[in-house]
Design an enzyme around this catalytic site. Structure first.
Site, short mmCIF file in Angstrom:
data_model
loop_
_atom_site.label_atom_id
_atom_site.label_comp_id
_atom_site.label_asym_id
_atom_site.label_seq_id
_atom_site.Cartn_x
_atom_site.Cartn_y
_atom_site.Cartn_z
NE ARG A 129 30.38 19.92 75.19
CZ ARG A 129 29.71 19.22 75.23
NH1 ARG A 129 31.38 18.38 75.75
NH2 ARG A 129 29.15 17.83 76.31
N GLY A 168 35.98 14.79 80.69
CA GLY A 168 35.13 12.87 80.01
C GLY A 168 36.63 12.24 79.22
CB ILE A 184 25.60 11.55 82.71
CG1 ILE A 184 25.59 12.61 80.95
CG2 ILE A 184 25.04 13.54 83.53
CD1 ILE A 184 24.17 13.54 80.96
CG ASP A 185 28.22 10.98 78.32
OD1 ASP A 185 26.67 11.34 78.17
OD2 ASP A 185 28.45 11.39 77.20
N GLY A 226 23.59 10.42 75.95
CA GLY A 226 25.27 9.05 76.43
C GLY A 226 26.47 8.90 75.23
CG HIS A 227 29.23 11.62 72.66
ND1 HIS A 227 30.78 11.56 72.48
CD2 HIS A 227 28.86 12.33 72.11
CE1 HIS A 227 30.53 12.36 71.88
NE2 HIS A 227 29.92 12.91 71.65
CD GLU A 285 22.65 12.49 73.32
OE1 GLU A 285 21.97 13.42 73.35
OE2 GLU A 285 24.27 11.46 74.01
NE ARG A 328 1.12 12.53 71.82
CZ ARG A 328 0.53 12.28 70.64
NH1 ARG A 328 0.36 11.73 69.66
NH2 ARG A 328 -0.53 12.86 70.74
NE ARG A 333 25.53 18.76 80.77
CZ ARG A 333 25.54 18.80 79.28
NH1 ARG A 333 25.75 18.18 78.97
NH2 ARG A 333 26.24 20.70 79.13
#
Ligand code: F6P
Length: 377
Positions: free
Chosen positions: A78, A114, A138-139, A182-183, A234, A295, A304
């Site tokens: 990153r 991304g 993936i987001d 998904g940020h 998330e 739960r 990912r």
């Protein structure tokens, strides 16, 4: 969009979180590019590879068998060119990156990444490099592309998880909360929520009212349902958290000193990154308020990892090979976007700093509501 002479030597790197389809894209660029007479050098571990000159020659042999492999053969990180931790100190490494580019006599650099990568790519373009990018994550939150590769695979994994959670939820008469990546965007939770038949779908773009969430679960119980599945992105937020976030963003915008700005930015980051605490708290509150055992399952990096779906392989190959064609035609300063079934160049200036969020009236949201899912609003 810039035009240069057809490049003979091109660098490639992958940056940001990994995702399925990166290797398929690398293979697409290099296979097609080789046939056009272009040579490729890979740089390892994102932009850091350009700083430390960590390279990998991308010949035909290295491409064998990578189409179906997850992750990235180049490694990723990153790191940002202008803010990189080197020897324990945060430094601007743009100059070192430009030096490496020149030393290798690169004619262009392709960055697979991304949203953050699009910004970093524009920064390097402004430093004088010929840059092209491909949208992966993936987001699915990169602007101006219909879809990003990695998303389809993650959608399949999250959907399978929800499918599996159904049988255990109904056996035990439980509420099961499942946290999906998904940020700050809700695409993955929304898609998996629809495909997996979640009863409640909570996404950042639609802040929820806990009373409405509990009411929808109680209504299911009254209708004789034994269980409820709650798909939570998330980045999902309650109305109160959304108001707090907005206030912090306003504070950040209006901050007059550096110290004030840092304080607001730190608070905002802490709030946005506390997603696990948020989901744990939400699960407890649902259990208490509904009076039904609950739960929590956090899918995390499982989403990912592993083999890319057929859809992601096709998309990554399509974008990768189009990238090679654009290189051949001397185009740079663009992201190769998926548009209307094809692949089109979009100027980096238009993409960088933008985020594609779920519109509240998106057809997926409408469809989810029509099959009875609650968004807690
Ligand atoms: O951007 C992809 C993503 O998986 C997000 O969904 C998630 O918020 C983040 O990366 C996790 O990052 P890391 O792998 O650095 O923990």
């Amino acid at each position: 969009m810039d035009t240069i002479v057809t490049p003979r030597h091109v660098g490639i790197l992958t940056s940001g979180g990994d995702c399925p389809g990166l290797n398929a894209a690398i293979r697409g660029i290099v296979r097609a590019g080789h046939a056009m007479g272009i040579r490729f050098t890979g740089f390892r571990d994102g932009f850091r590879g350009l700083v430390h000159d960590r390279t990998m020659e991308l010949d035909d042999a290295i491409l064998s068998g990578i189409l179906t492999n997850g992750g990235t053969i180049l490694g990723t990180s990153r790191d940002k060119p202008h803010r990189m931790m080197i020897g324990g100190k945060m430094q601007d490494m743009t100059g070192a990156i430009v030096d490496t580019y020149r030393r290798h006599h690169l004619d262009a650099l392709v960055c697979l990444g991304g949203g953050g990568t699009q910004k970093n790519a524009l920064h390097l373009k402004q430093a004088g490099l010929n840059i092209l990018t491909l949208p992966k994550t993936i987001d699915n939150d990169v602007a101006l592309t219909d879809i990003t590769f990695g998303f389809d695979t993650a959608l399949g994994i999250a959907t399978e998880a929800i499918d599996r959670l159904h049988s255990t939820a109904t056996s035990h008469r439980r509420i099961i909360v499942v946290e999906i990546m998904g940020h700050r965007a809700g695409w993955l939770a929304l898609g998996a929520g629809i495909a997996g038949g979640a009863d409640v779908i909570l996404i950042p773009e639609i802040p929820y009212d806990i009373d409405k969430v509990t009411a929808s679960i109680r209504a299911r119980t009254l209708a004789g349902k034994r269980f409820s599945i709650v798909a939570v992105a998330e980045g999902a937020m309650s109305l109160e958290e959304a108001a707090k976030t907005e206030a912090l963003v306003r504070k950040l915008d209006n901050a007059t000193s550096k110290a004030e700005k840092k304080k607001a930015a730190d608070k905002l980051t802490a709030l946005q990154e506390a997603h696990v605490e948020h989901t744990v708290r939400l699960t407890r509150r649902l259990e208490e308020m509904v009076g039904q055992e609950a739960r929590l399952t956090i899918l995390g990096h499982l989403q990912r990892g592993g083999t890319p779906s057929a859809g992601d392989r096709v998309l990554a190959t399509q974008l990768g090979t189009r990238c090679a064609e654009l290189l051949r035609d001397g185009v740079s300063g663009v992201m190769v976007a998926a548009r209307n079934g094809g692949a089109e160049p979009v100027p980096l200036e238009e993409v960088a700093g933008q985020k594609k969020l779920v519109p509240r009236d998106h057809p997926w949201v409408t469809a989810a509501r029509l099959v009875g899912a609650s968004f807690g609003d």
